[in-house]
Design a protein around this motif. Sequence first.
Motif, PDB file in Angstrom:
ATOM      1  N   LYS A  38     -21.670  21.619  31.543  1.00  0.00           N
ATOM      2  CA  LYS A  38     -22.825  21.625  30.640  1.00  0.00           C
ATOM      3  C   LYS A  38     -22.559  22.530  29.435  1.00  0.00           C
ATOM      4  N   LEU A  39     -21.970  23.688  29.687  1.00  0.00           N
ATOM      5  CA  LEU A  39     -21.666  24.613  28.595  1.00  0.00           C
ATOM      6  C   LEU A  39     -20.579  24.060  27.677  1.00  0.00           C
ATOM      7  N   MET A  40     -19.587  23.366  28.252  1.00  0.00           N
ATOM      8  CA  MET A  40     -18.541  22.758  27.421  1.00  0.00           C
ATOM      9  C   MET A  40     -19.127  21.629  26.578  1.00  0.00           C
ATOM     10  N   THR A  41     -20.051  20.872  27.128  1.00  0.00           N
ATOM     11  CA  THR A  41     -20.721  19.823  26.360  1.00  0.00           C
ATOM     12  C   THR A  41     -21.455  20.420  25.169  1.00  0.00           C
TER      13      THR A  41
ATOM     14  N   ILE B 203     -21.216  30.070  23.516  1.00  0.00           N
ATOM     15  CA  ILE B 203     -20.410  29.385  22.500  1.00  0.00           C
ATOM     16  C   ILE B 203     -19.483  30.377  21.814  1.00  0.00           C
ATOM     17  N   ARG B 204     -19.981  31.559  21.514  1.00  0.00           N
ATOM     18  CA  ARG B 204     -19.151  32.603  20.921  1.00  0.00           C
ATOM     19  C   ARG B 204     -18.007  32.992  21.874  1.00  0.00           C
ATOM     20  N   ASP B 205     -18.322  33.113  23.166  1.00  0.00           N
ATOM     21  CA  ASP B 205     -17.300  33.442  24.158  1.00  0.00           C
ATOM     22  C   ASP B 205     -16.240  32.350  24.263  1.00  0.00           C
ATOM     23  N   THR B 206     -16.665  31.106  24.128  1.00  0.00           N
ATOM     24  CA  THR B 206     -15.713  29.997  24.189  1.00  0.00           C
ATOM     25  C   THR B 206     -14.766  30.035  22.998  1.00  0.00           C
TER      26      THR B 206
ATOM     27  N   LYS C  56     -13.899  32.740  21.379  1.00  0.00           N
ATOM     28  CA  LYS C  56     -13.008  33.880  21.628  1.00  0.00           C
ATOM     29  C   LYS C  56     -11.934  33.524  22.630  1.00  0.00           C
ATOM     30  N   LYS C  57     -12.325  32.808  23.685  1.00  0.00           N
ATOM     31  CA  LYS C  57     -11.350  32.415  24.707  1.00  0.00           C
ATOM     32  C   LYS C  57     -10.303  31.466  24.130  1.00  0.00           C
ATOM     33  N   CYS C  58     -10.724  30.600  23.208  1.00  0.00           N
ATOM     34  CA  CYS C  58      -9.768  29.699  22.546  1.00  0.00           C
ATOM     35  C   CYS C  58      -8.744  30.495  21.737  1.00  0.00           C
ATOM     36  N   LEU C  59      -9.189  31.578  21.114  1.00  0.00           N
ATOM     37  CA  LEU C  59      -8.281  32.399  20.313  1.00  0.00           C
ATOM     38  C   LEU C  59      -7.350  33.242  21.175  1.00  0.00           C
ATOM     39  N   GLN C  60      -7.808  33.623  22.356  1.00  0.00           N
ATOM     40  CA  GLN C  60      -7.027  34.527  23.192  1.00  0.00           C
ATOM     41  C   GLN C  60      -6.152  33.820  24.221  1.00  0.00           C
ATOM     42  N   ASP C  61      -6.581  32.669  24.700  1.00  0.00           N
ATOM     43  CA  ASP C  61      -5.878  31.969  25.778  1.00  0.00           C
ATOM     44  C   ASP C  61      -5.339  30.635  25.257  1.00  0.00           C
ATOM     45  N   HIS C  62      -4.021  30.553  25.120  1.00  0.00           N
ATOM     46  CA  HIS C  62      -3.394  29.360  24.547  1.00  0.00           C
ATOM     47  C   HIS C  62      -3.616  28.132  25.432  1.00  0.00           C
ATOM     48  N   SER C  63      -3.578  28.298  26.744  1.00  0.00           N
ATOM     49  CA  SER C  63      -3.765  27.145  27.635  1.00  0.00           C
ATOM     50  C   SER C  63      -5.202  26.605  27.550  1.00  0.00           C
ATOM     51  N   PHE C  64      -6.180  27.499  27.395  1.00  0.00           N
ATOM     52  CA  PHE C  64      -7.560  27.052  27.236  1.00  0.00           C
ATOM     53  C   PHE C  64      -7.739  26.326  25.907  1.00  0.00           C
ATOM     54  N   LEU C  65      -7.082  26.810  24.861  1.00  0.00           N
ATOM     55  CA  LEU C  65      -7.130  26.132  23.565  1.00  0.00           C
ATOM     56  C   LEU C  65      -6.545  24.727  23.674  1.00  0.00           C
TER      57      LEU C  65
ATOM     58  N   TYR D 109      -6.542  22.911  26.347  1.00  0.00           N
ATOM     59  CA  TYR D 109      -7.516  22.138  27.110  1.00  0.00           C
ATOM     60  C   TYR D 109      -8.646  21.637  26.198  1.00  0.00           C
ATOM     61  N   VAL D 110      -9.170  22.518  25.358  1.00  0.00           N
ATOM     62  CA  VAL D 110     -10.237  22.136  24.429  1.00  0.00           C
ATOM     63  C   VAL D 110      -9.715  21.109  23.425  1.00  0.00           C
ATOM     64  N   ASP D 111      -8.498  21.304  22.937  1.00  0.00           N
ATOM     65  CA  ASP D 111      -7.906  20.323  22.024  1.00  0.00           C
ATOM     66  C   ASP D 111      -7.705  18.975  22.716  1.00  0.00           C
ATOM     67  N   GLY D 112      -7.419  19.005  24.009  1.00  0.00           N
ATOM     68  CA  GLY D 112      -7.303  17.762  24.772  1.00  0.00           C
ATOM     69  C   GLY D 112      -8.628  17.019  24.831  1.00  0.00           C
ATOM     70  N   LEU D 113      -9.704  17.758  24.994  1.00  0.00           N
ATOM     71  CA  LEU D 113     -11.034  17.132  24.973  1.00  0.00           C
ATOM     72  C   LEU D 113     -11.340  16.553  23.599  1.00  0.00           C
ATOM     73  N   ARG D 114     -10.993  17.303  22.562  1.00  0.00           N
ATOM     74  CA  ARG D 114     -11.219  16.805  21.197  1.00  0.00           C
ATOM     75  C   ARG D 114     -10.415  15.536  20.950  1.00  0.00           C
ATOM     76  N   THR D 115      -9.167  15.513  21.401  1.00  0.00           N
ATOM     77  CA  THR D 115      -8.316  14.337  21.228  1.00  0.00           C
ATOM     78  C   THR D 115      -8.885  13.145  21.985  1.00  0.00           C
ATOM     79  N   ALA D 116      -9.356  13.380  23.200  1.00  0.00           N
ATOM     80  CA  ALA D 116      -9.962  12.296  23.983  1.00  0.00           C
ATOM     81  C   ALA D 116     -11.178  11.725  23.266  1.00  0.00           C
ATOM     82  N   LEU D 117     -11.938  12.587  22.631  1.00  0.00           N
ATOM     83  CA  LEU D 117     -13.108  12.116  21.888  1.00  0.00           C
ATOM     84  C   LEU D 117     -12.710  11.326  20.652  1.00  0.00           C
ATOM     85  N   LYS D 118     -11.657  11.778  19.988  1.00  0.00           N
ATOM     86  CA  LYS D 118     -11.198  11.036  18.806  1.00  0.00           C
ATOM     87  C   LYS D 118     -10.683   9.654  19.202  1.00  0.00           C
ATOM     88  N   GLN D 119     -10.010   9.589  20.330  1.00  0.00           N
ATOM     89  CA  GLN D 119      -9.457   8.307  20.764  1.00  0.00           C
ATOM     90  C   GLN D 119     -10.517   7.341  21.227  1.00  0.00           C
TER      91      GLN D 119
END
Length: 122
Positions: free
Chosen positions: A56-59, A89-92, A94-103, A105-115
């Motif tokens: 829900k928070l990722m959505t 949202i602010r924490d997310t 920050k986590k994207c900036l600090q954790d490369h694997s989480f970034l 993962y989020v980019d994977g979701l963005r790519t799935a949405l674009k496709q």
Amino acid sequence: MYLYKNDTIIPVKVLECLKTGDVVDDRVIAIETIVAKMYNTTVHELDVYYKDSPAKLMTCFLIFDLLHYSIPSIAVKYKINSHFLKNKIRDTYKKCLQDHSFLEYVDGLRTALKQKNEVCNV
């Protein structure tokens, strides 16, 4: 009021939108579907008021990030406290900036949405 539906902008009467509740942004439905699949849950579970799950928070994060909806409007739709959602949202971010694997993962979701029919423009 204007609505984005089927890749077109449609003028809609606000009263009609409030009465029926049928008018929905297709891009939000696409985000909910992709996130529900990734988190192995249902779209209905994203709208439960008593459970603020990671899905829900990722959505909410993706709707804010990709579609630029306001935090208070997202909070109302998903029945979350607005200040709590703002902090998450602010924490997310920050986590994207600090954790490369989480970034990734989020980019994977963005790519799935674009496709998925070129839903979002990032």
